[in-house]
Design a protein around this motif. Structure first.
Motif, PDB file in Angstrom:
ATOM      1  N   SER A  14       0.814  -1.218   0.000  1.00  0.00           N
ATOM      2  CA  SER A  14       0.000   0.000   0.000  1.00  0.00           C
ATOM      3  C   SER A  14       0.850   1.272   0.000  1.00  0.00           C
ATOM      4  O   SER A  14       0.327   2.372  -0.097  1.00  0.00           O
ATOM      5  CB  SER A  14      -0.938   0.018   1.214  1.00  0.00           C
ATOM      6  OG  SER A  14      -0.197   0.126   2.410  1.00  0.00           O
ATOM      7  N   MET A  15       2.179   1.122   0.144  1.00  0.00           N
ATOM      8  CA  MET A  15       3.043   2.304   0.216  1.00  0.00           C
ATOM      9  C   MET A  15       3.762   2.612  -1.091  1.00  0.00           C
ATOM     10  O   MET A  15       4.490   3.590  -1.180  1.00  0.00           O
ATOM     11  CB  MET A  15       4.109   2.120   1.313  1.00  0.00           C
ATOM     12  CG  MET A  15       3.542   1.815   2.680  1.00  0.00           C
ATOM     13  SD  MET A  15       2.572   3.202   3.326  1.00  0.00           S
ATOM     14  CE  MET A  15       1.926   2.448   4.799  1.00  0.00           C
ATOM     15  N   ASN A  16       3.631   1.725  -2.087  1.00  0.00           N
ATOM     16  CA  ASN A  16       4.282   2.021  -3.373  1.00  0.00           C
ATOM     17  C   ASN A  16       3.431   1.477  -4.514  1.00  0.00           C
ATOM     18  O   ASN A  16       2.340   0.946  -4.274  1.00  0.00           O
ATOM     19  CB  ASN A  16       5.712   1.452  -3.411  1.00  0.00           C
ATOM     20  CG  ASN A  16       5.736  -0.066  -3.263  1.00  0.00           C
ATOM     21  OD1 ASN A  16       4.910  -0.775  -3.833  1.00  0.00           O
ATOM     22  ND2 ASN A  16       6.697  -0.566  -2.493  1.00  0.00           N
ATOM     23  N   ASN A  17       3.932   1.594  -5.724  1.00  0.00           N
ATOM     24  CA  ASN A  17       3.145   1.124  -6.864  1.00  0.00           C
ATOM     25  C   ASN A  17       3.774  -0.093  -7.531  1.00  0.00           C
ATOM     26  O   ASN A  17       3.509  -0.387  -8.698  1.00  0.00           O
ATOM     27  CB  ASN A  17       2.958   2.253  -7.884  1.00  0.00           C
ATOM     28  CG  ASN A  17       1.989   3.302  -7.361  1.00  0.00           C
ATOM     29  OD1 ASN A  17       0.910   2.962  -6.862  1.00  0.00           O
ATOM     30  ND2 ASN A  17       2.398   4.564  -7.417  1.00  0.00           N
ATOM     31  N   ASN A  18       4.626  -0.783  -6.809  1.00  0.00           N
ATOM     32  CA  ASN A  18       5.256  -1.971  -7.386  1.00  0.00           C
ATOM     33  C   ASN A  18       4.213  -3.045  -7.661  1.00  0.00           C
ATOM     34  O   ASN A  18       3.269  -3.206  -6.897  1.00  0.00           O
ATOM     35  CB  ASN A  18       6.295  -2.550  -6.409  1.00  0.00           C
ATOM     36  CG  ASN A  18       7.401  -1.565  -6.129  1.00  0.00           C
ATOM     37  OD1 ASN A  18       7.622  -0.633  -6.896  1.00  0.00           O
ATOM     38  ND2 ASN A  18       8.095  -1.757  -5.016  1.00  0.00           N
ATOM     39  N   PRO A  19       4.403  -3.772  -8.770  1.00  0.00           N
ATOM     40  CA  PRO A  19       3.497  -4.890  -9.013  1.00  0.00           C
ATOM     41  C   PRO A  19       3.656  -5.927  -7.904  1.00  0.00           C
ATOM     42  O   PRO A  19       4.735  -6.077  -7.328  1.00  0.00           O
ATOM     43  CB  PRO A  19       3.965  -5.460 -10.354  1.00  0.00           C
ATOM     44  CG  PRO A  19       5.317  -4.904 -10.584  1.00  0.00           C
ATOM     45  CD  PRO A  19       5.414  -3.625  -9.816  1.00  0.00           C
ATOM     46  N   GLY A  20       2.566  -6.613  -7.576  1.00  0.00           N
ATOM     47  CA  GLY A  20       2.626  -7.558  -6.461  1.00  0.00           C
ATOM     48  C   GLY A  20       2.717  -9.001  -6.915  1.00  0.00           C
ATOM     49  O   GLY A  20       3.289  -9.294  -7.960  1.00  0.00           O
ATOM     50  N   THR A  21       2.137  -9.871  -6.110  1.00  0.00           N
ATOM     51  CA  THR A  21       2.098 -11.301  -6.425  1.00  0.00           C
ATOM     52  C   THR A  21       0.673 -11.672  -6.806  1.00  0.00           C
ATOM     53  O   THR A  21      -0.268 -11.332  -6.088  1.00  0.00           O
ATOM     54  CB  THR A  21       2.502 -12.136  -5.188  1.00  0.00           C
ATOM     55  OG1 THR A  21       3.835 -11.798  -4.816  1.00  0.00           O
ATOM     56  CG2 THR A  21       2.422 -13.632  -5.487  1.00  0.00           C
ATOM     57  N   LEU A  22       0.524 -12.366  -7.939  1.00  0.00           N
ATOM     58  CA  LEU A  22      -0.800 -12.800  -8.365  1.00  0.00           C
ATOM     59  C   LEU A  22      -1.052 -14.213  -7.838  1.00  0.00           C
ATOM     60  O   LEU A  22      -0.232 -15.107  -8.046  1.00  0.00           O
ATOM     61  CB  LEU A  22      -0.866 -12.775  -9.895  1.00  0.00           C
ATOM     62  CG  LEU A  22      -2.213 -13.140 -10.507  1.00  0.00           C
ATOM     63  CD1 LEU A  22      -3.280 -12.121 -10.115  1.00  0.00           C
ATOM     64  CD2 LEU A  22      -2.099 -13.222 -12.029  1.00  0.00           C
ATOM     65  N   VAL A  23      -2.182 -14.385  -7.147  1.00  0.00           N
ATOM     66  CA  VAL A  23      -2.521 -15.705  -6.606  1.00  0.00           C
ATOM     67  C   VAL A  23      -3.691 -16.237  -7.416  1.00  0.00           C
ATOM     68  O   VAL A  23      -4.730 -15.586  -7.525  1.00  0.00           O
ATOM     69  CB  VAL A  23      -2.906 -15.616  -5.113  1.00  0.00           C
ATOM     70  CG1 VAL A  23      -3.080 -17.007  -4.518  1.00  0.00           C
ATOM     71  CG2 VAL A  23      -1.863 -14.824  -4.334  1.00  0.00           C
ATOM     72  N   LYS A  24      -3.517 -17.406  -7.993  1.00  0.00           N
ATOM     73  CA  LYS A  24      -4.566 -17.913  -8.887  1.00  0.00           C
ATOM     74  C   LYS A  24      -4.525 -19.425  -9.000  1.00  0.00           C
ATOM     75  O   LYS A  24      -3.682 -20.077  -8.386  1.00  0.00           O
ATOM     76  CB  LYS A  24      -4.418 -17.276 -10.263  1.00  0.00           C
ATOM     77  CG  LYS A  24      -3.089 -17.587 -10.932  1.00  0.00           C
ATOM     78  CD  LYS A  24      -3.105 -17.017 -12.330  1.00  0.00           C
ATOM     79  CE  LYS A  24      -2.064 -17.701 -13.190  1.00  0.00           C
ATOM     80  NZ  LYS A  24      -2.153 -17.389 -14.563  1.00  0.00           N
ATOM     81  N   GLU A  25      -5.454 -19.975  -9.793  1.00  0.00           N
ATOM     82  CA  GLU A  25      -5.517 -21.418  -9.990  1.00  0.00           C
ATOM     83  C   GLU A  25      -4.260 -21.899 -10.705  1.00  0.00           C
ATOM     84  O   GLU A  25      -3.576 -21.116 -11.349  1.00  0.00           O
ATOM     85  CB  GLU A  25      -6.782 -21.780 -10.787  1.00  0.00           C
ATOM     86  CG  GLU A  25      -6.837 -21.274 -12.231  1.00  0.00           C
ATOM     87  CD  GLU A  25      -7.040 -19.749 -12.364  1.00  0.00           C
ATOM     88  OE1 GLU A  25      -7.407 -19.083 -11.355  1.00  0.00           O
ATOM     89  OE2 GLU A  25      -6.800 -19.216 -13.459  1.00  0.00           O
ATOM     90  N   GLU A  26      -4.016 -23.187 -10.592  1.00  0.00           N
ATOM     91  CA  GLU A  26      -2.839 -23.761 -11.252  1.00  0.00           C
ATOM     92  C   GLU A  26      -2.967 -23.702 -12.753  1.00  0.00           C
ATOM     93  O   GLU A  26      -4.054 -23.857 -13.288  1.00  0.00           O
ATOM     94  CB  GLU A  26      -2.798 -25.237 -10.886  1.00  0.00           C
ATOM     95  CG  GLU A  26      -1.805 -25.558  -9.849  1.00  0.00           C
ATOM     96  CD  GLU A  26      -1.840 -27.034  -9.574  1.00  0.00           C
ATOM     97  OE1 GLU A  26      -2.319 -27.368  -8.494  1.00  0.00           O
ATOM     98  OE2 GLU A  26      -1.420 -27.824 -10.428  1.00  0.00           O
ATOM     99  N   GLU A  27      -1.843 -23.493 -13.406  1.00  0.00           N
ATOM    100  CA  GLU A  27      -1.857 -23.508 -14.862  1.00  0.00           C
ATOM    101  C   GLU A  27      -0.698 -24.334 -15.354  1.00  0.00           C
ATOM    102  O   GLU A  27       0.313 -24.441 -14.670  1.00  0.00           O
ATOM    103  CB  GLU A  27      -1.716 -22.077 -15.393  1.00  0.00           C
ATOM    104  CG  GLU A  27      -3.049 -21.445 -15.643  1.00  0.00           C
ATOM    105  CD  GLU A  27      -2.967 -19.963 -15.981  1.00  0.00           C
ATOM    106  OE1 GLU A  27      -1.851 -19.473 -16.248  1.00  0.00           O
ATOM    107  OE2 GLU A  27      -4.024 -19.337 -15.966  1.00  0.00           O
TER     108      GLU A  27
END
Ligand code: ASP
Ligand code: MG
Length: 418
Positions: free
Chosen positions: A242-255
C-alpha cells in the motif's frame, strides 16, 4: 482506433481493494489509503475498499476484555472487536470526502454479509450485496468494514483473526469483481522472508495450494481461510504494497507451466517444540489416547512421527508451538499411566521448522535429497521430516534456522540474481 476504445473500456472495472492494519495504522496512512482509493475510482473504476482495524487496535480490545473479565462471552467479544473496523471505515470515508471524493462507509451487516452464529470465528453463509451495488451505481466509493458480519437474527459476528482478508475475497466473489487487490505492508509474497534471506525474490505468480502451504508453514501474509475461499470460488487476487506502486504477487488457480518451478518458496516457523513419548505399546488405541488428550486441551499440533515398532514398542513424536508446551505436557502426564509402565515423556523447545513448497514437486524427483544435502553440507542436523504432495518440511535447532533457510534457498535456485 478500435483497440484504443477496447483498452479504454477494459480500464473501467469493479475493483475490490483491502487495506490491512498497518496500511491504515495512523491518520497519515489513512489519508494515503484515501488518496489511493480515490485515484483508483478517478481512473474510471468502481471501488469497494475493505479496511481492517488500525494496527494494534484489535489486540488492545482483546486486552481490555481480559482486564474486565476472565471469561467474556463470545457474543460480547464480537460486539467489542467489531468496533475496531467500524472506526476505520468512518475515518477512511471522511478522509476521502475531505479530498473531494464521495465515499460511504458500511458495516458488515449493512453490506449484507450474513454468517452463522459461531461468535469470534463465524463463517460467511451468504452475501447480499444489494446496498453495496446501489451505492456504487450512485457513484460512491464503498468503504467496507472487514472481519465482521451478522447472523440471520441480527447478532454481530466476527470472522476470526485476519478476517478482513476473507471479507475482501468473499465480497469480490459476490459482486463478481474484475480485480481483487490485497494491500499490505510488503511488496507481495516472497520466496522466503527477506529479513532472513536478503536475496529472496518477490514471487510473480503463485497457485492457491502453494499459497496455503506457505501460510500454514509460517509465511503469514494472509488468513488461510480467505485463500481457501478464493480457491473454492476461483477468485484471483493480487497481494501488493500500500506504500508504493510496485506490481505484487498474483494468486490464482494452477496452470500448465507452473509446475516447471520445483520449489516456489521456503518458509520458516520459529518457536516450535517437540514432545516424544517413548516406549509406548504398539497396539490400537494408543495414538488415539495421546492425541485425544492433546485435542481436549485445544492444542494444535503439527508434524507427527511414529517409529516402526521394535519388540512390540514404539515412539511417537510430534511438534507444537512452544507456547503450548507446558499445557500439553501437563495434559499428557495425566494419561501416561494409562499407556503402559515403561512409557516415558521427553520434550524439547528451541526448535524451528523449515518447509519447501511447490506444486512442481509432484513431477520432479530428488527434491528431498537436494534439500537434505544442502543442509548436510552446512553441517545442520535434521531432527524430524514430514512430506506432503507439494511440501517437504524438516525441524532443526532454532539457532540454525536462518542459515538453514539460506542454504536451501540457494540450493533450489531461488536467490535473486544481482
Ligand atoms: N482486525 C482483525 C485482526 O486484527 C481483522 C483483520 O485485521 O483482518 O485480526
Ligand atoms: Mg491481516
Amino acid at each position: 482506433m478500435c483497440a484504443i476504445i477496447r483498452a479504454l473500456f477494459s480500464l473501467m472495472a469493479l475493483i475490490v481493494q483491502k487495506y490491512g492494519g498497518t496500511s491504515v495504522g495512523n491518520p497519515e496512512r489513512i489519508r494515503n489509503v484515501a488518496r489511493r482509493v480515490l485515484e483508483t475510482q478517478q481512473a474510471g473504476n468502481q471501488v469497494i475498499a475493505v479496511v481492517s482495524a488500525m494496527s494494534g487496535v484489535t489486540d488492545n480490545l482483546l486486552k481490555l476484555a481480559k482486564d474486565v473479565s476472565d471469561h467474556p462471552t463470545d457474543r460480547e467479544m464480537d460486539v467489542l472487536l467489531s468496533t475496531g473496523e467500524q472506526t476505520t471505515i468512518a475515518l477512511t470515508a471522511m478522509a476521502i470526502n475531505h479530498l473531494g471524493g464521495r465515499a460511504v462507509s458500511l458495516t458488515g451487516a449493512q453490506a449484507g454479509i450474513s454468517t452463522d452464529g459461531v461468535h469470534t470465528k463465524a463463517r460467511i453463509s451468504t452475501i447480499t450485496p444489494k446496498a453495496v451495488q446501489k451505492m456504487l451505481t450512485e457513484g460512491n466509493i464503498v468503504i467496507l468494514a472487514g472481519f465482521q458480519g451478522q447472523t440471520s437474527d441480527g447478532q454481530i459476528t466476527t470472522l476470526g483473526r485476519g478476517g478482513s482478508d476473507l471479507t475482501a475475497i468473499a465480497m469480490a466473489a459476490a459482486v463478481k469483481a474484475d480485480l481483487c487487490q490485497i494491500f499490505t505492508d510488503v511488496d507481495g509474497v516472497f520466496t522466503c522472508d527477506p529479513r532472513v534471506v536478503s536475496v529472496a525474490q518477490k514471487i510473480e505468480t503463485i497457485s492457491y495450494d502453494e499459497m496455503l502451504e506457505m501460510a500454514s508453514s509460517g509465511s503469514k501474509v494472509m488468513q488461510s481461510r480467505s485463500v481457501e475461499f478464493a480457491k473454492k470460488f476461483g477468485v484471483r487476487f493480487e497481494v501488493r504494497n500500500s506504500m508504493n506502486n510496485n506490481p505484487g504477487t498474483l494468486v490464482k488457480e494452477e496452470e500448465p507451466g507452473m509446475e516447471s518451478v520445483v520449489v516456489r518458496g521456503v518458509s520458516i516457523e520459529r518457536n516450535q517444540a517437540k514432545i516424544t513419548i517413548d516406549d509406548v505399546p504398539d497396539r490400537p488405541g494408543i495414538a488415539a489416547k495421546i492425541f485425544g488428550a492433546i485435542n481436549r486441551a485445544n492444542i494444535v499440533i503439527d508434524m507427527i512421527v511414529q517409529n516402526v515398532s521394535f519388540d512390540g514398542e514404539t515412539d511417537i513424536s510430534f511438534t507444537l508451538s512452544a507456547a503450548d508446551l507446558p499445557k500439553a505436557e501437563a495434559e499428557l502426564r495425566k494419561i501416561l499411566p494409562e499407556l503402559g509402565d515403561s512409557v516415558d515423556l521427553r520434550s524439547q523447545s528451541g526448535i524451528a521448522k523449515l518447509s519447501i513448497v511447490g506444486i512442481g514437486m509432484r513431477s520432479h524427483s530428488g527434491v528431498a535429497a537436494r534439500m537434505f544435502s544442502a543442509l548436510s553440507d552446512a553441517g545442520i542436523n535434521i531432527q524430524m521430516i514430514s512430506t506432503s504432495e507439494i511440501k517437504t518440511a524438516v525441524t532443526v535447532n532454532e539457532s540454525e534456522i536462518e542459515s538453514a533457510a539460506r542454504v536451501v534457498h540457494t540450493a533450489f535456485g531461488l536467490d535473486k540474481v544481482a
